[in-house]
Design a protein around this motif. Structure first.
Motif, mmCIF file in Angstrom:
data_model
loop_
_atom_site.group_PDB
_atom_site.id
_atom_site.type_symbol
_atom_site.label_atom_id
_atom_site.label_comp_id
_atom_site.label_asym_id
_atom_site.label_seq_id
_atom_site.Cartn_x
_atom_site.Cartn_y
_atom_site.Cartn_z
ATOM 1 N N SER A 24 0.822 -1.208 0.000
ATOM 2 C CA SER A 24 0.000 0.000 0.000
ATOM 3 C C SER A 24 0.857 1.259 0.000
ATOM 4 O O SER A 24 0.368 2.354 -0.297
ATOM 5 N N GLU A 25 2.141 1.116 0.334
ATOM 6 C CA GLU A 25 3.056 2.260 0.373
ATOM 7 C C GLU A 25 3.854 2.419 -0.926
ATOM 8 O O GLU A 25 4.679 3.313 -1.044
ATOM 9 N N GLY A 26 3.626 1.522 -1.892
ATOM 10 C CA GLY A 26 4.354 1.599 -3.156
ATOM 11 C C GLY A 26 5.193 0.354 -3.404
ATOM 12 O O GLY A 26 4.984 -0.686 -2.781
ATOM 13 N N THR A 27 6.143 0.448 -4.309
ATOM 14 C CA THR A 27 6.967 -0.701 -4.669
ATOM 15 C C THR A 27 8.000 -1.004 -3.583
ATOM 16 O O THR A 27 8.312 -0.146 -2.744
ATOM 17 N N PHE A 28 8.554 -2.209 -3.657
ATOM 18 C CA PHE A 28 9.620 -2.555 -2.718
ATOM 19 C C PHE A 28 10.811 -1.627 -2.906
ATOM 20 O O PHE A 28 11.440 -1.200 -1.934
ATOM 21 N N GLY A 29 11.128 -1.302 -4.148
ATOM 22 C CA GLY A 29 12.256 -0.421 -4.412
ATOM 23 C C GLY A 29 12.069 0.939 -3.772
ATOM 24 O O GLY A 29 13.012 1.520 -3.220
ATOM 25 N N ALA A 30 10.831 1.475 -3.842
ATOM 26 C CA ALA A 30 10.559 2.771 -3.227
ATOM 27 C C ALA A 30 10.694 2.685 -1.713
ATOM 28 O O ALA A 30 11.245 3.583 -1.070
ATOM 29 N N TRP A 31 10.175 1.594 -1.125
ATOM 30 C CA TRP A 31 10.292 1.417 0.333
ATOM 31 C C TRP A 31 11.751 1.285 0.731
ATOM 32 O O TRP A 31 12.189 1.879 1.713
ATOM 33 N N GLU A 32 12.514 0.542 -0.047
ATOM 34 C CA GLU A 32 13.931 0.318 0.258
ATOM 35 C C GLU A 32 14.719 1.630 0.205
ATOM 36 O O GLU A 32 15.713 1.797 0.926
ATOM 37 N N SER A 33 14.261 2.557 -0.626
ATOM 38 C CA SER A 33 14.982 3.818 -0.801
ATOM 39 C C SER A 33 14.448 4.935 0.096
ATOM 40 O O SER A 33 14.873 6.090 -0.024
ATOM 41 N N GLY A 45 13.875 7.628 2.808
ATOM 42 C CA GLY A 45 14.810 8.400 3.606
ATOM 43 C C GLY A 45 16.067 8.841 2.880
ATOM 44 O O GLY A 45 16.865 9.598 3.418
ATOM 45 N N LEU A 46 16.248 8.372 1.651
ATOM 46 C CA LEU A 46 17.423 8.766 0.883
ATOM 47 C C LEU A 46 17.122 10.036 0.100
ATOM 48 O O LEU A 46 16.010 10.216 -0.422
ATOM 49 N N ALA A 47 18.106 10.879 -0.009
ATOM 50 C CA ALA A 47 17.929 12.113 -0.762
ATOM 51 C C ALA A 47 17.709 11.788 -2.236
ATOM 52 O O ALA A 47 18.339 10.876 -2.773
ATOM 53 N N PRO A 48 16.826 12.530 -2.929
ATOM 54 C CA PRO A 48 16.593 12.270 -4.363
ATOM 55 C C PRO A 48 17.824 12.594 -5.191
ATOM 56 O O PRO A 48 18.670 13.356 -4.799
#
Length: 297
Positions: free
Chosen positions: A283-292, A294-297
């Motif tokens: 519900s929070e998005g993809t695993f990749g997005a969750w894994e990333s 707190g990281l700066a864009p």
């Protein structure tokens, strides 16, 4: 969860050689060595103490590619000499004793019983013990001490690369520390509906997930064929050892299964190659997005 300081000492200065491990303010002591250094281990004072021990061996036909035997003894070294003569499968030994030498025979039997049960429940290795002895009765305070002892082993053993007892987080504190949502992977045509979570740093497909019943994809490029062969072998092994039950053309996971990456988990589940960081979604998005996060864009 509060931090832990673990003290590792490479006795001969060699990674993978004779080593000791301790946790600050814990009375337990862990000693491990390859079979080729059993003689050196037996000369150490820990070998004369009461404790429990693990015999570990690699085997591609075993659950998790590992065979594990768990035992206890008043003098661990005497029992290890016997196993050296009688058991061929093991390649590494782990000796678990107490620095204050307060472990008794009953404590050892209690730890042995609980470790066999935990290893069987975790299903990360093939447990070689022919029987599963019940835990002996202990005074309430002693049983509490031994349960705390086991909690510390859950921390120190994985640091040594020993994962036979690792299982899904159960306490609220552990679950909070995991901080992972449940991710789903779905494909209506293949009847796939799998759930997974990042647990204790490992990508874990959860029990009850539906995956393909058979892995049959093929490729033409040599690298693709090699990767597909690996996925197919993993799928077949999970079916063979009972981790996946096939009924009416659908595979269902019977226990939590740890994979090396979300992409491998996705490929084994879908029957084709998979970008796990994109295709596992919560519900929070993809695993990749969750894994990333707190990281700066």
């Amino acid at each position: 969860m509060s931090g832990k300081q673990i003290k590792l000492f490479l006795v001969d200065g060699t990674p993978g050689g004779l080593s000791t491990a301790e946790i600050t303010n814990w009375t337990g002591h862990v000693l491990t060595a390859p079979r080729s250094q059993l003689a050196e281990l037996l000369r150490r004072p820990e070998a004369a103490r009461t404790g429990v021990y693990l015999l570990l061996g690699d085997d591609e036909s075993a659950i998790g590619d590992v065979r594990c035997y768990i035992g206890e003894a008043d003098a661990v070294g005497d029992r290890l000499r016997q196993h050296h003569r009688e058991k061929d499968f093991w390649e590494r030994v782990v000796v678990i004793t107490s620095k204050d030498t307060n472990l008794t025979k009953s404590h050892g039997r209690y730890l042995e019983s609980r470790l066999i049960a935990l290893a069987t429940q975790a299903a990360r290795s093939s447990v070689e013990n022919g029987t599963a002895p019940g835990a002996p009765p202990l005074p309430e305070a002693d049983a509490s001490d031994m349960d705390y002892f086991l909690d510390q082993l859950h921390i120190v053993l994985p640091v040594l690369g020993i994962n036979a007892f690792r299982s899904r987080a159960t306490s609220l504190e552990q679950i909070a520390a995991t901080d992972s949502p449940i991710f789903r992977l779905m494909n209506a045509r293949s009847r796939v509906d799998a759930s997974a979570q990042q647990i204790d740093g490992e990508f874990t497909v959860l029990a009850g997930s539906r995956i393909v019943a058979e892995w049959s994809a093929t490729g033409t490029a040599a690298t693709t064929m090699k990767a597909y062969a690996s996925y197919r072998a993993q799928h077949q092994k999970l079916v063979a050892d009972g981790a996946v039950s096939v009924t009416d053309g659908v595979g269902v996971t019977t226990r939590d299964i740890v994979f090396s990456s979300p992409s491998t988990a996705g490929a084994v589940s879908l029957g084709r190659s998979c970008n796990g960081r994109v295709e596992w979604v919560s519900s929070e998005g993809t695993f990749g997005a969750w894994e990333s996060r707190g990281l700066a864009p």
